[in-house]
Structure formats: C-alpha cells, structure tokens
Design a protein around this motif. Structure first.
Motif, PDB file in Angstrom:
ATOM      1  N   ALA A  78       0.837  -1.204   0.000  1.00 51.94           N
ATOM      2  CA  ALA A  78       0.000   0.000   0.000  1.00 51.94           C
ATOM      3  C   ALA A  78       0.871   1.253   0.000  1.00 51.94           C
ATOM      4  CB  ALA A  78      -0.918  -0.005   1.220  1.00 51.94           C
ATOM      5  N   VAL A  79       1.967   1.216   0.744  1.00 52.55           N
ATOM      6  CA  VAL A  79       2.878   2.354   0.794  1.00 52.55           C
ATOM      7  C   VAL A  79       3.546   2.560  -0.571  1.00 52.55           C
ATOM      8  CG1 VAL A  79       5.032   3.220   1.809  1.00 52.55           C
ATOM      9  CG2 VAL A  79       3.273   2.196   3.279  1.00 52.55           C
ATOM     10  N   VAL A  80       3.927   1.468  -1.246  1.00 52.98           N
ATOM     11  CA  VAL A  80       4.511   1.562  -2.591  1.00 52.98           C
ATOM     12  C   VAL A  80       3.521   2.227  -3.536  1.00 52.98           C
ATOM     13  CG1 VAL A  80       5.265   0.227  -4.604  1.00 52.98           C
ATOM     14  CG2 VAL A  80       6.077  -0.386  -2.324  1.00 52.98           C
ATOM     15  N   MET A  81       2.263   1.820  -3.453  1.00 51.54           N
ATOM     16  CA  MET A  81       1.224   2.423  -4.295  1.00 51.54           C
ATOM     17  C   MET A  81       1.048   3.903  -3.963  1.00 51.54           C
ATOM     18  SD  MET A  81      -1.539  -0.732  -4.076  1.00 51.54           S
ATOM     19  CE  MET A  81      -2.857   0.146  -4.944  1.00 51.54           C
ATOM     20  N   ALA A  82       1.059   4.201  -2.668  1.00 57.87           N
ATOM     21  CA  ALA A  82       0.884   5.595  -2.244  1.00 57.87           C
ATOM     22  C   ALA A  82       2.038   6.477  -2.718  1.00 57.87           C
ATOM     23  CB  ALA A  82       0.768   5.656  -0.726  1.00 57.87           C
ATOM     24  N   ASP A  83       3.239   5.913  -2.771  1.00 54.77           N
ATOM     25  CA  ASP A  83       4.414   6.682  -3.210  1.00 54.77           C
ATOM     26  C   ASP A  83       4.343   7.066  -4.683  1.00 54.77           C
ATOM     27  OD1 ASP A  83       5.694   6.835  -0.761  1.00 54.77           O
ATOM     28  OD2 ASP A  83       6.882   5.010  -1.079  1.00 54.77           O
ATOM     29  N   LEU A  84       3.503   6.380  -5.453  1.00 59.55           N
ATOM     30  CA  LEU A  84       3.363   6.698  -6.872  1.00 59.55           C
ATOM     31  C   LEU A  84       2.499   7.935  -7.097  1.00 59.55           C
ATOM     32  CD1 LEU A  84       2.677   3.101  -8.300  1.00 59.55           C
ATOM     33  CD2 LEU A  84       4.847   4.351  -8.347  1.00 59.55           C
ATOM     34  N   ALA A  85       1.614   8.218  -6.174  1.00 55.25           N
ATOM     35  CA  ALA A  85       0.613   9.262  -6.374  1.00 55.25           C
ATOM     36  C   ALA A  85       1.170  10.673  -6.597  1.00 55.25           C
ATOM     37  CB  ALA A  85      -0.368   9.267  -5.204  1.00 55.25           C
ATOM     38  N   PRO A  86       2.124  11.142  -5.809  1.00 53.43           N
ATOM     39  CA  PRO A  86       2.572  12.526  -5.981  1.00 53.43           C
ATOM     40  C   PRO A  86       3.050  12.865  -7.394  1.00 53.43           C
ATOM     41  CG  PRO A  86       3.397  11.645  -3.920  1.00 53.43           C
ATOM     42  CD  PRO A  86       2.793  10.494  -4.667  1.00 53.43           C
ATOM     43  N   SER A  87       3.656  11.915  -8.087  1.00 53.06           N
ATOM     44  CA  SER A  87       4.194  12.197  -9.425  1.00 53.06           C
ATOM     45  C   SER A  87       3.272  11.768 -10.561  1.00 53.06           C
ATOM     46  CB  SER A  87       5.552  11.505  -9.603  1.00 53.06           C
ATOM     47  OG  SER A  87       5.415  10.094  -9.474  1.00 53.06           O
ATOM     48  N   ARG A  88       2.162  11.083 -10.223  1.00 58.27           N
ATOM     49  CA  ARG A  88       1.313  10.544 -11.286  1.00 58.27           C
ATOM     50  C   ARG A  88      -0.156  10.986 -11.195  1.00 58.27           C
ATOM     51  NH1 ARG A  88       5.349   7.177 -10.151  1.00 58.27           N
ATOM     52  NH2 ARG A  88       6.315   5.910 -11.812  1.00 58.27           N
ATOM     53  N   SER A 157      -0.745   7.667 -15.591  1.00 59.32           N
ATOM     54  CA  SER A 157      -0.680   9.015 -15.032  1.00 59.32           C
ATOM     55  C   SER A 157      -1.998   9.734 -15.318  1.00 59.32           C
ATOM     56  CB  SER A 157       0.491   9.805 -15.638  1.00 59.32           C
ATOM     57  OG  SER A 157       0.318   9.948 -17.037  1.00 59.32           O
ATOM     58  N   GLY A 158      -2.208  10.849 -14.633  1.00 55.54           N
ATOM     59  CA  GLY A 158      -3.428  11.625 -14.849  1.00 55.54           C
ATOM     60  C   GLY A 158      -4.671  10.914 -14.359  1.00 55.54           C
ATOM     61  N   PRO A 159      -5.817  11.188 -14.997  1.00 51.98           N
ATOM     62  CA  PRO A 159      -7.085  10.582 -14.576  1.00 51.98           C
ATOM     63  C   PRO A 159      -7.060   9.055 -14.604  1.00 51.98           C
ATOM     64  CG  PRO A 159      -7.492  12.419 -16.046  1.00 51.98           C
ATOM     65  CD  PRO A 159      -6.005  12.179 -16.065  1.00 51.98           C
ATOM     66  N   ALA A 160      -6.328   8.470 -15.553  1.00 47.65           N
ATOM     67  CA  ALA A 160      -6.258   7.007 -15.634  1.00 47.65           C
ATOM     68  C   ALA A 160      -5.585   6.439 -14.386  1.00 47.65           C
ATOM     69  CB  ALA A 160      -5.484   6.590 -16.891  1.00 47.65           C
ATOM     70  N   PHE A 161      -4.544   7.136 -13.927  1.00 47.15           N
ATOM     71  CA  PHE A 161      -3.885   6.687 -12.690  1.00 47.15           C
ATOM     72  C   PHE A 161      -4.841   6.819 -11.510  1.00 47.15           C
ATOM     73  CE2 PHE A 161      -1.773   7.619  -8.701  1.00 47.15           C
ATOM     74  CZ  PHE A 161      -0.867   6.560  -8.576  1.00 47.15           C
ATOM     75  N   ASP A 162      -5.526   7.949 -11.418  1.00 44.59           N
ATOM     76  CA  ASP A 162      -6.429   8.178 -10.290  1.00 44.59           C
ATOM     77  C   ASP A 162      -7.461   7.060 -10.167  1.00 44.59           C
ATOM     78  OD1 ASP A 162      -5.061  10.533  -9.944  1.00 44.59           O
ATOM     79  OD2 ASP A 162      -6.618  11.818 -10.802  1.00 44.59           O
ATOM     80  N   THR A 163      -8.073   6.717 -11.306  1.00 43.46           N
ATOM     81  CA  THR A 163      -9.111   5.680 -11.292  1.00 43.46           C
ATOM     82  C   THR A 163      -8.531   4.320 -10.909  1.00 43.46           C
ATOM     83  OG1 THR A 163     -10.406   6.840 -12.989  1.00 43.46           O
ATOM     84  CG2 THR A 163     -10.842   4.484 -12.667  1.00 43.46           C
ATOM     85  N   ALA A 164      -7.415   3.967 -11.537  1.00 43.62           N
ATOM     86  CA  ALA A 164      -6.797   2.668 -11.242  1.00 43.62           C
ATOM     87  C   ALA A 164      -6.324   2.590  -9.789  1.00 43.62           C
ATOM     88  CB  ALA A 164      -5.630   2.427 -12.197  1.00 43.62           C
ATOM     89  N   PHE A 165      -5.750   3.684  -9.316  1.00 42.77           N
ATOM     90  CA  PHE A 165      -5.264   3.719  -7.940  1.00 42.77           C
ATOM     91  C   PHE A 165      -6.414   3.488  -6.959  1.00 42.77           C
ATOM     92  CE2 PHE A 165      -4.614   6.029  -3.968  1.00 42.77           C
ATOM     93  CZ  PHE A 165      -3.370   5.569  -3.547  1.00 42.77           C
ATOM     94  N   LEU A 166      -7.511   4.191  -7.156  1.00 40.34           N
ATOM     95  CA  LEU A 166      -8.649   4.062  -6.247  1.00 40.34           C
ATOM     96  C   LEU A 166      -9.254   2.665  -6.300  1.00 40.34           C
ATOM     97  CD1 LEU A 166     -10.372   7.522  -6.891  1.00 40.34           C
ATOM     98  CD2 LEU A 166      -9.084   6.838  -4.859  1.00 40.34           C
ATOM     99  N   GLN A 167      -9.400   2.135  -7.501  1.00 42.70           N
ATOM    100  CA  GLN A 167      -9.979   0.790  -7.634  1.00 42.70           C
ATOM    101  C   GLN A 167      -9.092  -0.265  -6.974  1.00 42.70           C
ATOM    102  OE1 GLN A 167     -10.421   0.607 -11.919  1.00 42.70           O
ATOM    103  NE2 GLN A 167     -12.559   1.336 -11.852  1.00 42.70           N
ATOM    104  N   MET A 168      -7.808  -0.162  -7.210  1.00 42.73           N
ATOM    105  CA  MET A 168      -6.884  -1.128  -6.625  1.00 42.73           C
ATOM    106  C   MET A 168      -6.795  -0.984  -5.114  1.00 42.73           C
ATOM    107  SD  MET A 168      -3.848  -0.997  -9.526  1.00 42.73           S
ATOM    108  CE  MET A 168      -2.702  -2.013  -8.597  1.00 42.73           C
ATOM    109  N   MET A 169      -6.781   0.244  -4.634  1.00 42.45           N
ATOM    110  CA  MET A 169      -6.653   0.459  -3.193  1.00 42.45           C
ATOM    111  C   MET A 169      -7.914   0.025  -2.451  1.00 42.45           C
ATOM    112  SD  MET A 169      -4.336   1.298  -1.033  1.00 42.45           S
ATOM    113  CE  MET A 169      -3.112   2.394  -1.773  1.00 42.45           C
TER     114      MET A 169
END
Length: 216
Positions: A78-88, A157-169
């Motif tokens: 989860a932390v690895v996933m969270a670390d991706l967010a600031p740049s993506r 990155s962008g909206p695609a990252f946001d959606t994938a991140f939320l679904q996976m998390m």
C-alpha cells in the motif's frame, strides 16, 4: 516446706507443657510440621493470580504471528502504491489520500515488526506475504495486487492513474479489513487485536471515501 517444694515442681511441669504447646503451634504455622494451618496455604498462593495476569498480557498465538507476517507486506505494498501518487495523480484528493495511507501504515509496519522480533519470529522482507503468514491466516494475500497490476499502475498518469489507484486500493483495503477481522476473532495478543480494530475502522472509512471519489 514440703508443700512449698511440691507447688514449685507443679508450676515447673505446667510451664514446660505450655512451652511445648507453643512450639508445636509455631511449627504448624511455618510448615515445619507435617500439618499446615489452613491460612498458610492460602497466603502462600495469593500471588499466583497476579503473576498469571501479568503473563497473559504478553501471550500470543499462531494467528497473531500470521497477522503480523501477513499485514506487514500488505501495508508495504500500500505504501509503494501511495508513493506513486505525488508524481502521477491528477487529483489532489488522490494525492492527499495516498499521503494519509502512508502516514498511517508506515508506523504500523514498525510496530508489527517489533512484535515479531520480540517473539523471535521472522520479519517479512519486501512487499509480498511470507509463506508462514499465508498458511496460518488462511488468506494472507487478501487484497494483494499481482506484480503485473503494480507494473501497470506505475505506467499510468493523470485521470487514468487516479481511477486505477482508487480501484486497486479499495480491493487492497478490503483484504486488510478481512485479515483484521480474522485477527479479532482468532488472535490472543491484546495489542494486535487493538491494531486490528483500528485497521477495520480506518480502512473501512477510507473505502467509503474512495467509493465516493469514484462516484459510487
């Protein structure tokens, strides 16, 4: 004169008998005789309950070990996933959520690692559950993302990252909640059960928050 001498002998006999009775009573009190006074046994074991209570505070079982060994790599991913967010991430809400997740789970990793070291058990390395954790929890990989999905997320990155991140998390959090519920029902170590309760409450709230962000 004879009567006086007779009285003296009688008094001496009485004193000797009294002394013998007193010595017998003392012997019974300290356990030196073959019979123990009822109150003596009770006082000698009165400290046992408090010792047992102290020992039970540190008691743990196989489920507690499995919980820690499974949840540590679960949190790490989860932390690895969270670390991706600031740049993506495009959404600030996603970036803020990722920061919240990392801030909560990093200290919990440290706490659980400390338990395992105290118990003389292995602390998992990396972000995949140990085989022992999986074996005892009956699902140590609950919610864990396959390596292919993690690689895919890194490339978005962008909206695609946001959606994938939320679904996976969301799936990741649901797995953590299930693991925590197992710990609550089968664990024995008080601090682990307390942490499990905290995980259920915080991650359930974050699941609701992420579903709302996805418009669900």
């Amino acid at each position: 004169m004879t009567a006086h001498r007779s009285l003296g002998r009688t008094a001496g006999v009485v004193a000797t008998a009294a002394a013998a009775v007193l010595l017998a009573a003392c012997g019974s009190d300290d356990g030196s005789s073959g019979h123990h006074a009822p109150g003596h046994d009770k006082s000698s074991t009165s400290s046992t309950p408090s010792v047992s209570a102290s020992d039970s505070q540190g008691a743990h079982n196989a489920q507690d070990v499995a919980f820690a060994q499974g949840m540590i790599p679960h949190h790490r991913q989860a932390v690895v996933m969270a670390d991706l967010a600031p740049s993506r991430a495009k959404s600030q809400a996603v970036t803020d959520l990722a920061a919240t997740i990392k801030k909560a789970q990093d200290p919990e990793i440290t706490t659980m690692s400390g338990w395992l070291k105290t118990w003389g058990r292995n602390v998992p390395t990396g972000d995949m559950p140990s085989m022992s954790g999986m074996a005892h929890s009956g699902g140590g990989m609950d919610g864990m993302m396959p390596e292919a999905d993690m690689t895919k997320l890194e490339k978005l990155s962008g909206p695609a990252f946001d959606t994938a991140f939320l679904q996976m998390m969301i799936g990741h959090h649901q797995g953590a909640v299930d693991m925590a519920k197992t710990e609550q029902s089968k664990g024995a170590y008080g601090p682990a059960e307390t942490l499990a309760k905290s995980i259920i409450m915080s991650q359930s709230a974050e699941i609701a928050r992420m579903n709302k962000m996805l418009g669900k």
